[in-house]
Design a protein around this motif. Structure first.
Motif, mmCIF file in Angstrom:
data_model
loop_
_atom_site.group_PDB
_atom_site.id
_atom_site.type_symbol
_atom_site.label_atom_id
_atom_site.label_comp_id
_atom_site.label_asym_id
_atom_site.label_seq_id
_atom_site.Cartn_x
_atom_site.Cartn_y
_atom_site.Cartn_z
ATOM 1 N N LYS A 1 6.716 -12.330 4.125
ATOM 2 C CA LYS A 1 6.742 -12.297 2.668
ATOM 3 C C LYS A 1 8.117 -11.888 2.146
ATOM 4 N N THR A 2 8.460 -12.408 0.972
ATOM 5 C CA THR A 2 9.718 -12.044 0.316
ATOM 6 C C THR A 2 9.588 -10.658 -0.312
ATOM 7 N N PRO A 3 10.702 -10.021 -0.673
ATOM 8 C CA PRO A 3 10.615 -8.731 -1.365
ATOM 9 C C PRO A 3 9.786 -8.795 -2.646
ATOM 10 N N VAL A 4 9.852 -9.928 -3.366
ATOM 11 C CA VAL A 4 9.052 -10.056 -4.593
ATOM 12 C C VAL A 4 7.567 -10.094 -4.251
ATOM 13 N N GLU A 5 7.190 -10.846 -3.229
ATOM 14 C CA GLU A 5 5.784 -10.919 -2.820
ATOM 15 C C GLU A 5 5.280 -9.549 -2.354
ATOM 16 N N LYS A 6 6.138 -8.811 -1.665
ATOM 17 C CA LYS A 6 5.745 -7.474 -1.220
ATOM 18 C C LYS A 6 5.538 -6.544 -2.413
ATOM 19 N N ALA A 7 6.409 -6.657 -3.408
ATOM 20 C CA ALA A 7 6.271 -5.820 -4.599
ATOM 21 C C ALA A 7 4.997 -6.163 -5.366
ATOM 22 N N ALA A 8 4.688 -7.464 -5.493
ATOM 23 C CA ALA A 8 3.470 -7.883 -6.186
ATOM 24 C C ALA A 8 2.238 -7.378 -5.443
ATOM 25 N N ARG A 9 2.273 -7.448 -4.120
ATOM 26 C CA ARG A 9 1.166 -6.918 -3.315
ATOM 27 C C ARG A 9 1.001 -5.426 -3.545
ATOM 28 N N PHE A 10 2.117 -4.703 -3.566
ATOM 29 C CA PHE A 10 2.080 -3.255 -3.751
ATOM 30 C C PHE A 10 1.413 -2.897 -5.086
ATOM 31 N N ILE A 11 1.824 -3.571 -6.160
ATOM 32 C CA ILE A 11 1.241 -3.294 -7.474
ATOM 33 C C ILE A 11 -0.222 -3.705 -7.511
ATOM 34 N N TYR A 12 -0.531 -4.875 -6.945
ATOM 35 C CA TYR A 12 -1.915 -5.352 -6.952
ATOM 36 C C TYR A 12 -2.840 -4.377 -6.224
ATOM 37 N N LEU A 13 -2.459 -3.947 -5.028
ATOM 38 C CA LEU A 13 -3.288 -3.009 -4.281
ATOM 39 C C LEU A 13 -3.387 -1.670 -5.001
ATOM 40 N N ASN A 14 -2.312 -1.271 -5.660
ATOM 41 C CA ASN A 14 -2.307 -0.011 -6.406
ATOM 42 C C ASN A 14 -3.278 -0.068 -7.588
ATOM 43 N N LYS A 15 -3.305 -1.201 -8.281
ATOM 44 C CA LYS A 15 -4.139 -1.310 -9.484
ATOM 45 C C LYS A 15 -5.615 -1.569 -9.168
ATOM 46 N N THR A 16 -5.908 -2.077 -7.991
ATOM 47 C CA THR A 16 -7.296 -2.434 -7.664
ATOM 48 C C THR A 16 -7.896 -1.588 -6.546
ATOM 49 N N GLY A 17 -7.069 -0.820 -5.844
ATOM 50 C CA GLY A 17 -7.569 0.057 -4.793
ATOM 51 C C GLY A 17 -8.200 1.318 -5.369
ATOM 52 N N PHE A 18 -8.985 1.993 -4.574
ATOM 53 C CA PHE A 18 -9.713 3.185 -5.015
ATOM 54 C C PHE A 18 -8.766 4.265 -5.520
#
Length: 285
Positions: free
Chosen positions: A111-128
């Motif tokens: 994954k690119t740095p942008v994809e990694k950042a999007a994953r980080f935010i997504y997991l942060n906003k939807t994780g417990f």
């Protein structure tokens, strides 16, 4: 020189355990009135530095995923929002665990740095509870949060933060907090917000997120760093839990310490959310 009006949309774009939004009034009230550069070496969600919107700052965190995300918000916000929109459209328990598995099946390395950042935010906003927690292999292991309408694409906030980071002298570092403080000089201001000392032996306490084993020895070393910064003539403020260990370590600064209250989840049960004592320690009046 007149200060620019602060953009209220410049605020944290991720949830963060132990975040300082609710303590901002006390922190702001006790900041030094005049200082040169600002340093925040345990930046986390960034509530303090984003609320101040200062022109010359250094932020740091040991969490490479977090600091990469700050850089992507600054440099590639349009592309970031596009990837977040894809996550938002696909959001489900099944999709969450698929994205979370990237650091288990090797996909993260493609994954690119942008994809990694999007994953980080997504997991942060939807994780417990918006937790960031990894296992011994460094793999995120937070379960799905089952929120009805998580704010996965907070476009206005992302663009406002991007604009602030892009148009000010904000240095984003990744690594050891002590290394990030090497350039601190007289009349600079340092805000230290380390992983907190444990309130008790309850490992589910909100202060239990002692990443990289930030235990008593690390708290003692941080006290030594605090004193060394004091000797340089810097203004230093530290927040921590109000426990005997911290009061003993910083007894030389007891006259410039204050107790503040914060709502924290002090055990794994949601009913355990209560006001707990925290302390702000300063080397100045």
């Amino acid at each position: 020189m007149a200060k620019q009006a602060k953009n209220l949309l410049v605020r944290p774009f991720v949830k963060w355990a132990g975040g300082k939004r609710q303590l901002l009034p006390e922190i702001k009230e006790h900041m030094p009135k005049h200082f040169n550069s600002y340093f925040e070496p345990f930046v986390g969600g960034g509530a303090v530095f984003l609320s101040q919107q200062l022109p010359n700052i250094v932020i740091n965190d040991f969490n490479e995923e977090l600091t990469n995300t700050y850089k992507i918000v600054r440099d590639s916000v349009d592309e970031l929002i596009e990837f977040l929109s894809i996550h938002e459209k696909n959001n489900s328990s099944e999709y969450y665990y698929e994205v979370r598995s990237w650091d288990r099946n090797g996909q993260i390395n493609k994954k690119t740095p942008v994809e990694k950042a999007a994953r980080f935010i997504y997991l942060n906003k939807t994780g417990f509870n918006g937790l960031f927690r990894v296992n011994r292999q460094g793999q995120i292991n937070v379960p799905f949060g089952r929120y009805k309408n998580p704010a996965i694409v907070n476009e206005e906030v992302l663009r406002a933060v991007s604009n602030y980071l892009k148009h000010n002298n904000v240095k984003i570092l990744t690594g050891d907090y002590e290394e990030a403080l090497k350039t601190v000089r007289k009349n600079d201001f340092v805000y230290l917000d380390p992983p907190y000392a444990s309130l008790n032996d309850d490992k589910t306490s909100f202060v239990g997120y002692t990443f990289n084993g930030f235990g008593d020895k690390q708290q003692e070393h941080l006290r030594d760093v605090f004193k060394e910064l004091d000797s340089r003539g810097a203004f230093v403020m530290l927040s921590n839990s109000s426990v005997p260990l911290i009061h003993e370590l910083y007894k030389d600064f007891s006259e410039t310490s204050i107790i503040v209250k914060a709502n924290r989840s002090i055990n794994s049960n949601g009913s355990g959310r209560n006001k707990v004592d925290e302390v702000l320690i300063m080397n100045y009046r």
